[in-house]
Scaffold this active site. Sequence first.
Site, PDB file in Angstrom:
ATOM      1  N   LYS A 106      43.745  32.885  48.812  1.00 27.53           N
ATOM      2  CA  LYS A 106      43.276  33.290  50.328  1.00 27.53           C
ATOM      3  C   LYS A 106      42.236  32.088  50.666  1.00 27.53           C
ATOM      4  O   LYS A 106      42.551  31.456  51.727  1.00 27.53           O
ATOM      5  CB  LYS A 106      42.419  34.436  50.331  1.00 27.53           C
ATOM      6  CG  LYS A 106      43.116  35.533  49.998  1.00 27.53           C
ATOM      7  CD  LYS A 106      42.369  36.986  49.785  1.00 27.53           C
ATOM      8  CE  LYS A 106      41.016  37.196  49.126  1.00 27.53           C
ATOM      9  NZ  LYS A 106      41.363  37.085  47.666  1.00 27.53           N
ATOM     10  N   ARG A 148      37.743  45.117  52.863  1.00 30.81           N
ATOM     11  CA  ARG A 148      38.095  45.485  51.351  1.00 30.81           C
ATOM     12  C   ARG A 148      38.083  47.101  51.305  1.00 30.81           C
ATOM     13  O   ARG A 148      38.732  47.607  50.244  1.00 30.81           O
ATOM     14  CB  ARG A 148      37.359  44.649  50.521  1.00 30.81           C
ATOM     15  CG  ARG A 148      37.528  43.496  49.799  1.00 30.81           C
ATOM     16  CD  ARG A 148      36.506  43.103  49.043  1.00 30.81           C
ATOM     17  NE  ARG A 148      36.798  42.153  48.010  1.00 30.81           N
ATOM     18  CZ  ARG A 148      36.632  40.956  47.947  1.00 30.81           C
ATOM     19  NH1 ARG A 148      36.198  40.208  48.897  1.00 30.81           N
ATOM     20  NH2 ARG A 148      36.958  40.194  46.939  1.00 30.81           N
ATOM     21  N   ARG A 154      40.517  28.024  38.163  1.00 28.13           N
ATOM     22  CA  ARG A 154      39.688  27.682  39.601  1.00 28.13           C
ATOM     23  C   ARG A 154      38.364  27.232  39.251  1.00 28.13           C
ATOM     24  O   ARG A 154      37.671  27.617  38.417  1.00 28.13           O
ATOM     25  CB  ARG A 154      39.790  28.890  40.377  1.00 28.13           C
ATOM     26  CG  ARG A 154      39.038  28.901  41.550  1.00 28.13           C
ATOM     27  CD  ARG A 154      39.244  29.937  42.558  1.00 28.13           C
ATOM     28  NE  ARG A 154      38.692  30.954  42.195  1.00 28.13           N
ATOM     29  CZ  ARG A 154      38.665  32.250  43.069  1.00 28.13           C
ATOM     30  NH1 ARG A 154      39.719  32.139  43.997  1.00 28.13           N
ATOM     31  NH2 ARG A 154      38.060  33.419  42.907  1.00 28.13           N
ATOM     32  N   ARG A 163      32.853  29.703  38.985  1.00 28.70           N
ATOM     33  CA  ARG A 163      32.206  30.824  39.456  1.00 28.70           C
ATOM     34  C   ARG A 163      32.080  31.808  38.111  1.00 28.70           C
ATOM     35  O   ARG A 163      32.849  32.121  37.473  1.00 28.70           O
ATOM     36  CB  ARG A 163      33.022  31.634  40.648  1.00 28.70           C
ATOM     37  CG  ARG A 163      33.145  31.086  41.905  1.00 28.70           C
ATOM     38  CD  ARG A 163      33.883  31.650  42.793  1.00 28.70           C
ATOM     39  NE  ARG A 163      34.037  33.178  43.007  1.00 28.70           N
ATOM     40  CZ  ARG A 163      34.750  33.881  43.828  1.00 28.70           C
ATOM     41  NH1 ARG A 163      35.525  33.321  44.628  1.00 28.70           N
ATOM     42  NH2 ARG A 163      34.866  35.160  43.773  1.00 28.70           N
ATOM     43  N   ARG A 178      37.532  42.803  38.803  1.00 34.05           N
ATOM     44  CA  ARG A 178      38.009  42.609  40.088  1.00 34.05           C
ATOM     45  C   ARG A 178      39.475  43.111  40.418  1.00 34.05           C
ATOM     46  O   ARG A 178      39.801  43.563  41.588  1.00 34.05           O
ATOM     47  CB  ARG A 178      37.733  41.107  40.321  1.00 34.05           C
ATOM     48  CG  ARG A 178      36.471  40.925  40.410  1.00 34.05           C
ATOM     49  CD  ARG A 178      35.903  39.374  40.482  1.00 34.05           C
ATOM     50  NE  ARG A 178      36.481  38.658  41.493  1.00 34.05           N
ATOM     51  CZ  ARG A 178      36.753  37.451  41.404  1.00 34.05           C
ATOM     52  NH1 ARG A 178      36.765  36.725  40.376  1.00 34.05           N
ATOM     53  NH2 ARG A 178      37.180  36.830  42.603  1.00 34.05           N
TER      54      ARG A 178
HETATM   55  P1  AMP Z   1      35.461  36.840  47.007  1.00 34.27           P
HETATM   56  O1  AMP Z   1      34.935  35.605  47.007  1.00 34.27           O
HETATM   57  O2  AMP Z   1      36.258  37.449  48.193  1.00 34.27           O
HETATM   58  O3  AMP Z   1      36.396  37.183  45.612  1.00 34.27           O
HETATM   59  O4  AMP Z   1      34.076  37.871  46.674  1.00 34.27           O
HETATM   60  C1  AMP Z   1      33.179  37.938  45.736  1.00 34.27           C
HETATM   61  C2  AMP Z   1      32.569  39.156  45.494  1.00 34.27           C
HETATM   62  O5  AMP Z   1      31.679  39.398  46.592  1.00 34.27           O
HETATM   63  C3  AMP Z   1      33.509  40.486  45.236  1.00 34.27           C
HETATM   64  O6  AMP Z   1      33.938  40.696  43.880  1.00 34.27           O
HETATM   65  C4  AMP Z   1      32.369  41.520  45.829  1.00 34.27           C
HETATM   66  O7  AMP Z   1      31.327  41.714  44.644  1.00 34.27           O
HETATM   67  C5  AMP Z   1      31.741  40.751  46.831  1.00 34.27           C
HETATM   68  N1  AMP Z   1      32.467  40.899  48.144  1.00 34.27           N
HETATM   69  C6  AMP Z   1      33.023  39.889  48.955  1.00 34.27           C
HETATM   70  N2  AMP Z   1      33.674  40.416  49.957  1.00 34.27           N
HETATM   71  C7  AMP Z   1      33.257  41.866  50.004  1.00 34.27           C
HETATM   72  C8  AMP Z   1      33.522  42.968  50.984  1.00 34.27           C
HETATM   73  N3  AMP Z   1      34.346  42.679  52.044  1.00 34.27           N
HETATM   74  N4  AMP Z   1      33.097  44.270  50.549  1.00 34.27           N
HETATM   75  C9  AMP Z   1      32.623  44.350  49.339  1.00 34.27           C
HETATM   76  N5  AMP Z   1      31.969  43.378  48.772  1.00 34.27           N
HETATM   77  C10 AMP Z   1      32.530  42.238  48.891  1.00 34.27           C
END
Ligand code: AMP
Length: 220
Positions: free
Chosen positions: A17, A92, A131, A164, A175
């Site tokens: 993404k 999400r 990554r 990360r 996840r």
């Molecule tokens: P990402 O970078 O999109 O993989 O997000 C990393 C982490 O941030 C996720 O595993 C969640 O803990 C939190 N997070 C990001 N976006 C959301 C969302 N829209 N709703 C809930 N938690 C989120």
Amino acid sequence: MSGRRSIVIFGPPGAGKGTQASRLIRDFGFEYIATGEILRQAIAGDTELGRRAKGYVETGSLVPDEVVIPIVEERMRATRGNRSFLLDGFPRTIPQAEMLFEAAKRVGAPVEKVVYLNTPDEVVLERLTQRRQCRLCGAVYNLVTMPPKESGKCDGCGGRIYQRDDDKEETVRTRLKVFEAQTRDVMQFYRDRGLVLEIDGALPVEQSYATIAESLGEVQ
Ligand code: AMP
């Protein structure tokens, strides 16, 4: 030229993404709203939001809707001018999808398309262990397929490259489970509205990008 709009880039963690988003921003000039990135910055800065979100992000579970939704609403409201939005990592959950649908209409940038990077778990697991990300600007690299020109240093801003914490294998598995259990339903919400463009997330980046860019039409 099309009017103001919102585009969602959707898929499991590691679907690509962020990589597709950086190309879309380069070519279309979207206002980029990436909730994961906003939360990581807040955690790094030890802000009130960061303290609320930390435990969830670290374990790979979802930050509650009542924390995440207002952030996105506020960003959309505060964006001036005629810019279109690109959402990454949001929505999400169904309540998030419902809020986005309404808020996007309200600010005159309705959700026009949801790009779904459909990516099998094996590909995701393989990619996420490789990554790396820039601590300063958030640019994403892959040690095998897209390494930085100089080891450990961001090509764009010179920032330090790191892994990360939630990209460690055990958290990645959580996840992926969270995606299956809580996020996949969001696809049905958009399918019902006929907005989904499904892309094979295992394809090479340039190939999938060409299809995505074409579907979004003329470069603005
Ligand atoms: P990402 O970078 O999109 O993989 O997000 C990393 C982490 O941030 C996720 O595993 C969640 O803990 C939190 N997070 C990001 N976006 C959301 C969302 N829209 N709703 C809930 N938690 C989120």
